[in-house]
Scaffold this motif. Structure first.
Motif, PDB file in Angstrom:
ATOM      1  N   HIS A  19       3.345  -8.945 -26.807  1.00 41.15           N
ATOM      2  CA  HIS A  19       3.808  -7.558 -26.768  1.00 41.15           C
ATOM      3  C   HIS A  19       5.232  -7.450 -26.226  1.00 41.15           C
ATOM      4  O   HIS A  19       6.043  -6.670 -26.725  1.00 41.15           O
ATOM      5  N   ARG A  20       5.570  -8.239 -25.236  1.00 42.62           N
ATOM      6  CA  ARG A  20       6.894  -8.162 -24.594  1.00 42.62           C
ATOM      7  C   ARG A  20       7.977  -8.928 -25.348  1.00 42.62           C
ATOM      8  O   ARG A  20       9.149  -8.835 -25.022  1.00 42.62           O
ATOM      9  N   LEU A  21       7.595  -9.692 -26.364  1.00 42.40           N
ATOM     10  CA  LEU A  21       8.562 -10.498 -27.107  1.00 42.40           C
ATOM     11  C   LEU A  21       9.313  -9.665 -28.141  1.00 42.40           C
ATOM     12  O   LEU A  21       8.778  -8.701 -28.684  1.00 42.40           O
ATOM     13  N   ASP A  22      10.531 -10.072 -28.410  1.00 44.22           N
ATOM     14  CA  ASP A  22      11.298  -9.494 -29.510  1.00 44.22           C
ATOM     15  C   ASP A  22      11.147 -10.408 -30.718  1.00 44.22           C
ATOM     16  O   ASP A  22      11.044 -11.629 -30.559  1.00 44.22           O
ATOM     17  N   LYS A  51       7.304 -13.789 -32.361  1.00 50.34           N
ATOM     18  CA  LYS A  51       7.130 -12.578 -33.155  1.00 50.34           C
ATOM     19  C   LYS A  51       8.080 -12.664 -34.338  1.00 50.34           C
ATOM     20  O   LYS A  51       9.226 -13.097 -34.183  1.00 50.34           O
TER      21      LYS A  51
END
Length: 105
Positions: A19-22, A51
């Motif tokens: 979720h926190r990854l770009d 991601k």
């Protein structure tokens, strides 16, 4: 990665981490070219969890993800909208960054 597919609890865990990854790879109109596959392979080797963003391919995201799974021996943790989270455990146990919860078998 074990010989078994990821369990639903493991996928949920990976989606939470992702979720926190770009997105680090963007898949455009050309689809899965050799250079895109090489970039994906390298990114998975470095990070284990990445991601990717689909810039096109409305109805083909799942097919493209299945191709990635097959060609790179990776697993799709989830697809939401135009973004997919991919996981491939590092082959060397000392280089593994992520610890998956035990699968409830």
């Amino acid at each position: 990665m074990s010989s078994d597919a990821l369990s639903s609890s493991q996928r949920k865990h990976l989606r939470g981490l992702g979720h926190r990854l770009d997105p680090i790879i963007h898949i455009g109109r050309a689809g899965l070219s050799e250079s895109v596959l090489a970039s994906l392979d390298q990114a998975l080797g470095q990070h284990e969890l990445i991601k990717i963003r689909f810039l096109d391919h409305r109805g083909k995201k799942r097919e493209l993800c299945a191709d990635i799974e097959e060609k790179l021996r990776a697993e799709v943790a989830g697809i939401v909208g135009h973004v997919a989270i991919l996981y491939r455990q590092a082959r060397d146990p000392e280089k593994r960054r992520l610890r998956l919860p035990k699968s409830p078998n």
